[in-house]
Design an enzyme around this catalytic site. Sequence first.
Site, PDB file in Angstrom:
ATOM      1  N   ARG A  51       0.862  -1.188   0.000  1.00 46.98           N
ATOM      2  CA  ARG A  51       0.000   0.000   0.000  1.00 46.98           C
ATOM      3  C   ARG A  51       0.898   1.238   0.000  1.00 46.98           C
ATOM      4  O   ARG A  51       2.115   1.157   0.146  1.00 46.98           O
ATOM      5  CB  ARG A  51      -1.016  -0.013   1.142  1.00 46.98           C
ATOM      6  CG  ARG A  51      -0.607  -0.608   2.455  1.00 46.98           C
ATOM      7  CD  ARG A  51       0.483   0.134   3.183  1.00 46.98           C
ATOM      8  NE  ARG A  51       0.142   1.545   3.366  1.00 46.98           N
ATOM      9  CZ  ARG A  51       1.012   2.502   3.573  1.00 46.98           C
ATOM     10  NH1 ARG A  51       2.317   2.224   3.619  1.00 46.98           N
ATOM     11  NH2 ARG A  51       0.652   3.745   3.731  1.00 46.98           N
ATOM     12  N   GLY A  52       0.232   2.413  -0.142  1.00 50.79           N
ATOM     13  CA  GLY A  52       0.985   3.648  -0.340  1.00 50.79           C
ATOM     14  C   GLY A  52       1.081   3.850  -1.849  1.00 50.79           C
ATOM     15  O   GLY A  52       1.486   2.912  -2.575  1.00 50.79           O
ATOM     16  N   ALA A  53       0.699   5.039  -2.317  1.00 54.14           N
ATOM     17  CA  ALA A  53       0.524   5.240  -3.761  1.00 54.14           C
ATOM     18  C   ALA A  53       1.740   4.818  -4.602  1.00 54.14           C
ATOM     19  O   ALA A  53       1.603   4.018  -5.541  1.00 54.14           O
ATOM     20  CB  ALA A  53       0.131   6.698  -4.021  1.00 54.14           C
ATOM     21  N   ARG A  94      -7.825  -0.904  -6.611  1.00 52.23           N
ATOM     22  CA  ARG A  94      -8.066   0.259  -5.734  1.00 52.23           C
ATOM     23  C   ARG A  94      -8.255   1.503  -6.614  1.00 52.23           C
ATOM     24  O   ARG A  94      -7.508   1.690  -7.569  1.00 52.23           O
ATOM     25  CB  ARG A  94      -6.893   0.493  -4.762  1.00 52.23           C
ATOM     26  CG  ARG A  94      -6.798  -0.561  -3.675  1.00 52.23           C
ATOM     27  CD  ARG A  94      -5.830  -0.148  -2.581  1.00 52.23           C
ATOM     28  NE  ARG A  94      -6.416   0.748  -1.616  1.00 52.23           N
ATOM     29  CZ  ARG A  94      -5.721   1.375  -0.658  1.00 52.23           C
ATOM     30  NH1 ARG A  94      -4.416   1.225  -0.585  1.00 52.23           N
ATOM     31  NH2 ARG A  94      -6.320   2.157   0.204  1.00 52.23           N
ATOM     32  N   GLN A 202      -2.170   2.720   9.941  1.00 51.85           N
ATOM     33  CA  GLN A 202      -0.882   2.811   9.224  1.00 51.85           C
ATOM     34  C   GLN A 202       0.122   3.675   9.982  1.00 51.85           C
ATOM     35  O   GLN A 202       1.326   3.480   9.867  1.00 51.85           O
ATOM     36  CB  GLN A 202      -1.090   3.396   7.820  1.00 51.85           C
ATOM     37  CG  GLN A 202      -1.803   2.480   6.839  1.00 51.85           C
ATOM     38  CD  GLN A 202      -3.291   2.733   6.820  1.00 51.85           C
ATOM     39  OE1 GLN A 202      -3.872   3.152   7.813  1.00 51.85           O
ATOM     40  NE2 GLN A 202      -3.923   2.465   5.692  1.00 51.85           N
ATOM     41  N   ASP A 243      -2.501  10.594  -2.364  1.00 46.73           N
ATOM     42  CA  ASP A 243      -2.816   9.515  -3.315  1.00 46.73           C
ATOM     43  C   ASP A 243      -3.138  10.076  -4.679  1.00 46.73           C
ATOM     44  O   ASP A 243      -2.974   9.409  -5.699  1.00 46.73           O
ATOM     45  CB  ASP A 243      -3.974   8.674  -2.798  1.00 46.73           C
ATOM     46  CG  ASP A 243      -3.479   7.760  -1.701  1.00 46.73           C
ATOM     47  OD1 ASP A 243      -3.321   8.234  -0.568  1.00 46.73           O
ATOM     48  OD2 ASP A 243      -3.184   6.594  -2.003  1.00 46.73           O
ATOM     49  N   LYS A 254      -5.014   9.835   3.006  1.00 49.50           N
ATOM     50  CA  LYS A 254      -5.679   8.973   3.984  1.00 49.50           C
ATOM     51  C   LYS A 254      -6.726   9.734   4.791  1.00 49.50           C
ATOM     52  O   LYS A 254      -6.501  10.881   5.192  1.00 49.50           O
ATOM     53  CB  LYS A 254      -4.602   8.382   4.909  1.00 49.50           C
ATOM     54  CG  LYS A 254      -5.086   7.470   5.997  1.00 49.50           C
ATOM     55  CD  LYS A 254      -5.976   6.342   5.513  1.00 49.50           C
ATOM     56  CE  LYS A 254      -5.353   5.504   4.407  1.00 49.50           C
ATOM     57  NZ  LYS A 254      -6.326   4.612   3.756  1.00 49.50           N
TER      58      LYS A 254
HETATM   59  O1  MRU Z   1      -4.631   3.123   2.188  1.00 43.89           O
HETATM   60  P1  MRU Z   1      -3.156   3.373   2.082  1.00 43.89           P
HETATM   61  O2  MRU Z   1      -2.387   2.864   3.236  1.00 43.89           O
HETATM   62  O3  MRU Z   1      -2.597   2.908   0.744  1.00 43.89           O
HETATM   63  O4  MRU Z   1      -3.051   4.960   2.092  1.00 43.89           O
HETATM   64  C1  MRU Z   1      -1.790   5.549   1.982  1.00 43.89           C
HETATM   65  C2  MRU Z   1      -1.807   7.013   2.033  1.00 43.89           C
HETATM   66  O5  MRU Z   1      -2.828   7.650   2.171  1.00 43.89           O
HETATM   67  C3  MRU Z   1      -0.480   7.682   1.798  1.00 43.89           C
HETATM   68  O6  MRU Z   1      -0.396   8.859   2.522  1.00 43.89           O
HETATM   69  C4  MRU Z   1      -0.330   7.992   0.307  1.00 43.89           C
HETATM   70  O7  MRU Z   1      -0.566   6.845  -0.463  1.00 43.89           O
HETATM   71  C5  MRU Z   1       1.001   8.544  -0.017  1.00 43.89           C
HETATM   72  S1  MRU Z   1       2.275   7.346   0.115  1.00 43.89           S
HETATM   73  C6  MRU Z   1       3.740   8.090  -0.300  1.00 43.89           C
END
Ligand code: MRU
Length: 353
Positions: A51-53, A94, A202, A243, A254
Amino acid sequence: MNALALETAVLSADGNELVILDQTLLPNEIRYLHLTKKEEIWEAINKLRVRGAPAIGVAAAYGLYVVARTFDCHDSASFIASLKNAAVYLDSSRPTAVNLSWALRRMVRKAEENASCAVPELLDVLRKEADLIREEDIAISRSIGEYGFSLLHHGDGILTHCNAGTLATAKYGTALAPVYMALEHGWKDLRVYCDETRPLLQGARLSAFEMQTAGVETYLQCDNMVSYTLSKGLVNIIFVGADRVARNGDFANKIGTSGVAIIAKYYGIPFYCCAPSSSIDMSLSSGALIPIEERDGSEVTEMWYSKRMAPEGVKVVNPAFDVTDHSLVTGIITEKGIAYPPFDEAFEKLGIR
Ligand code: MRU
């Protein structure tokens, strides 16, 4: 052990498998999953094992490559048709992080540009493109980190929400990259406040783990403590990830991020969004157009409790992201520089189109 040494998504040595760190098990267990089937990769992204963009983008690129290796196609036209189908399928895992569709589109485009090649050469081209996406992500994160570091002062308290650290990218992260750069510059006096980030935690499971294992003075706080720490002057600057960023500087991150921004405005604390240019979607005029993922209510009512903690049958609201209005944002830190309002003009000047 330093979390910075953990790989989030890589290719196995024989090139047959996508290897991801299962982030749902952190910080208690470090386990890697070896994936080959498109359904497994879809599930890993959907269930936030990766996870994380930016990390989702890297996983999708390698994932598409390993899936493409299993195609039973002997000509490039049918290979590319199968590749497109697999990309559409993975893209449905997603909706909010634009890096997912961005990385998949980039892989498909690369194959189309090389449509005259035979299938083995096409596979070679795709593997190199996925490697490039990963390598670029590391360089981009470092650059975001250096720009963010330029805003820091010795002794600063930094607040972050969710996890936009090394675990959310190929390395370093976006919002936590300035802290890693500060460590490289020998700074030892920063404090980092991690919002726990309900409902999937997270911040507690990942950001606090990252910062603590990096040797940073780390504080974990519940999401409803932000106003308290800001009112006490404990936080000098806020860094969060994104994201998807719209052309006007609104951005999805998030769930809870917009609340942090509103509180920061009240207390006059600088609030920065840290994002690679691949997360900026110039096709969207405002954040109202960003699709917001709605997740299962069980994540709120039972996931982290030994016993269900809410009444049976209660309706649950569980959006995974919210949109922060650009008027609350001090600046958007990209690998190309820091954009200040008006953001659409600043993006143009930085060459983001
Ligand atoms: O649902 P997630 O854990 O994928 O959400 C992640 C976030 O919101 C991060 O802040 C975002 O993806 C940036 S990661 C560099």
